[in-house]
Design an enzyme around this catalytic site. Structure first.
Site, mmCIF file in Angstrom:
data_model
loop_
_atom_site.group_PDB
_atom_site.id
_atom_site.type_symbol
_atom_site.label_atom_id
_atom_site.label_comp_id
_atom_site.label_asym_id
_atom_site.label_seq_id
_atom_site.Cartn_x
_atom_site.Cartn_y
_atom_site.Cartn_z
ATOM 1 N N LYS A 268 0.833 -1.211 0.000
ATOM 2 C CA LYS A 268 0.000 0.000 0.000
ATOM 3 C C LYS A 268 0.862 1.253 0.000
ATOM 4 O O LYS A 268 0.497 2.270 -0.601
ATOM 5 C CB LYS A 268 -0.932 0.015 1.216
ATOM 6 C CG LYS A 268 -2.013 -1.046 1.154
ATOM 7 C CD LYS A 268 -3.141 -0.643 0.211
ATOM 8 C CE LYS A 268 -4.247 -1.666 0.227
ATOM 9 N NZ LYS A 268 -4.582 -2.227 -1.056
ATOM 10 N N LYS A 348 -6.768 -12.872 -13.353
ATOM 11 C CA LYS A 348 -8.115 -13.216 -12.911
ATOM 12 C C LYS A 348 -9.067 -12.037 -13.051
ATOM 13 O O LYS A 348 -8.633 -10.890 -13.194
ATOM 14 C CB LYS A 348 -8.086 -13.731 -11.477
ATOM 15 C CG LYS A 348 -7.764 -12.710 -10.415
ATOM 16 C CD LYS A 348 -7.970 -13.366 -9.057
ATOM 17 C CE LYS A 348 -7.727 -12.371 -7.931
ATOM 18 N NZ LYS A 348 -7.955 -12.937 -6.612
ATOM 19 N N LYS A 351 -11.833 -6.053 -10.541
ATOM 20 C CA LYS A 351 -12.476 -4.759 -10.740
ATOM 21 C C LYS A 351 -11.495 -3.718 -11.246
ATOM 22 O O LYS A 351 -11.880 -2.747 -11.880
ATOM 23 C CB LYS A 351 -13.057 -4.269 -9.402
ATOM 24 C CG LYS A 351 -14.544 -4.434 -9.336
ATOM 25 C CD LYS A 351 -15.059 -4.074 -7.956
ATOM 26 C CE LYS A 351 -14.330 -4.856 -6.872
ATOM 27 N NZ LYS A 351 -15.151 -5.179 -5.716
#
Ligand code: TRP
Length: 485
Positions: A268, A348, A351
């Site tokens: 992050k 895969k 979003k």
């Protein structure tokens, strides 16, 4: 090498006629890890807990995978005051470090919970982190003065899962994880708690104006797939402020060093170098609180969350050692999820990759167009590829139209596959899978205020449990009393 103390303890057991087998292993503190090393799990272990019951200290042996019922325990022991021994008391009474308690402690009255007799043999402590004994459970009744009691709730193992409100569910989320949650909700042996974790969602940049609505939509999605407020506790994390309080208390036993070295944190930091905040650093602590405020033992999340669960276990252990709480060691619960490939040919369904996914709300036409756009090849002849875009289409066939998989694979081998026909079949099959979800969603949306009602009622149920834990933790940390809490 078996040390002298363990040797002496073994002799004592022999004299009492308690059969036990000696098992050596590397130095390990967590029962979970020892059991894994011995190819077993917590249901094959029998930890010994030391309590102060009224004015006396007692030992309780239970099975590692069952939960204590405080009320039953007080009743069985005939006391109104009951708490776990703290670290100092524990070590004075047992002569061994916390986490290494032996099953037999001379001088301490021993209570045996019924749960242990469901197994013929159970692994228990010896005073050493390198040795475990496999005890014959029936023999434990030979411990002088031992009493059999029933003090575990024998009830359901609790499961907690948090869903970050990153957007609407797509087909990949549905088959990958949501369907697994649904299966758990419908199994009678579990009590399930599912929450939209909105406080975790604000640890990275987010759309403030749309956030409330986003949370509501996520809840509606989960309700539409079949999560049911009659069967699960469903709510939103921030509606249960106890999570935050517990996270703060947990942060007092958590080091900055540990948190800043987690791979999830580092990722992050790389992704959002301008947003390296305290909240981000604290993410795993809040997650530990989410789980442990309900003393949940099982957490259905992906393997990427394993470092966070390890933090939760470490916090639980620290708290239990320092303050005598009885937090369980939560473990990841791998549900059977399907890997759904991206429509665009690689990786895969996700979003974050435009054109890679099918929304649960897509109509037949949209699904058909999306599937039609999937990259293909000449349609054979030859072996069906094991990787790449064509392999993906066949994977979709396997997931949604397994009865025609052989047929199309056969055509491919002969070089006679017409993708248009196969894709049409596939689009219809996918739509058939999501149509009932859409219908349920339409129905739920028509009930005005339904999501809000579910969230409010879920919060009440969740707080009932969470407040008991907080009261206990405040007490044990010396925070109660003066101000009348
Ligand atoms: N970290 C989890 C994720 O990214 C979300 C989460 C927050 C969670 N709290 C939790 C998952 C507690 C399970 C249990 O998916």
């Amino acid at each position: 090498m078996i040390d002298e103390q363990v040797q002496k303890y073994s002799e004592e057991l022999k004299k009492l006629g308690i059969e036990h087998r000696v098992m050596e292993h590397p130095d390990m503190v967590e029962a979970e890890k020892v059991q894994a090393y011995l190819n077993d799990d917590l249901s094959g272990s029998c930890p010994t807990l030391i309590f102060k019951a009224g004015d006396n200290f007692v030992a309780l042996v239970k099975r590692g995978d069952v939960r204590l019922d405080n009320g039953k325990m007080k009743k069985a022991l005939g006391v109104t005051n009951l708490r776990m021994a703290n670290k100092e008391e524990f070590e004075n009474l047992t002569g061994v470090p916390v986490g290494a308690a032996r099953v037999f402690n001379s001088g301490l009255k021993t209570y045996l919970d019924k749960s242990i007799f469901e197994k013929e043999y159970l692994n228990g402590g010896t005073g050493s982190f390198e040795v475990t004994f496999k005890y014959k459970t029936a023999d434990l009744k030979k411990i002088p003065g031992a009493a059999v009691v029933e003090v575990t709730d024998g009830g359901k193992a609790r499961i907690f899962a948090g869903m970050r409100p990153t957007g609407r569910l797509h087909l990949g989320n549905y088959l990958g994880s949501a369907k697994g949650m649904l299966a758990l909700q419908n199994m009678p042996e579990y009590e399930t708690i599912f929450m939209v974790v909105d406080l975790h969602g604000i640890t990275t940049p987010y759309d403030r104006a749309g956030y409330r609505e986003n949370i509501r939509q996520v809840m509606l999605d989960y309700l539409a797939i079949g999560l049911d407020p009659e069967k699960s506790i469903l709510t939103v994390q921030s509606r249960v402020p106890e999570h935050i309080e517990l996270a703060y208390l947990f942060s007092t036993v958590t080091t900055i060093a540990k948190m800043s070295h987690l791979p999830t944190f580092k990722e992050k930091v790389k992704q959002y170098p301008e947003h390296v905040t305290m909240a981000l650093l604290n993410y795993p602590v809040l997650m530990a609180a989410d789980i442990l405020v309900y003393k949940a033992e099982k957490v259905p999340v992906g393997i990427d969350q394993e470092p966070h669960l390890e933090v939760a276990r470490e916090i639980a252990r620290r708290m239990n050692q320092e303050y005598g709480t009885d937090f369980p060691a939560p473990t990841r619960f791998a549900t059977k999820g399907e890997y759904v490939p991206s429509l665009s040919g690689e990786g895969k369904m996700s979003k974050s990759v435009e054109g890679s996914y099918i929304n649960l709300t897509d109509d037949l036409k949209t699904v058909t167009v999306k599937i039609a756009r999937m990259p293909t090849d000449m349609g054979g002849p030859g072996e069906v590829p094991k990787e790449g875009p064509v392999a993906n289409i066949f994977k979709f066939m396997e997931l949604f139209k397994p009865d025609k998989l052989e047929y199309y694979a056969g055509l491919y081998v002969q070089g006679k596959l017409r993708y248009a026909e196969m894709k049409d079949d596939l689009a219809r099959a996918i739509f058939d899978e999501i149509r009932p979800i859409q219908e349920r969603r339409t129905e739920i949306e028509a009930r005005s205020g339904y999501a809000e009602k579910v969230i409010e009622e879920g919060a009440v149920k969740a707080r009932d449990i969470a407040q008991i834990t907080l009261k206990e933790v405040r007490e044990k940390m010396g925070l109660n009393g003066i101000l009348g809490t």
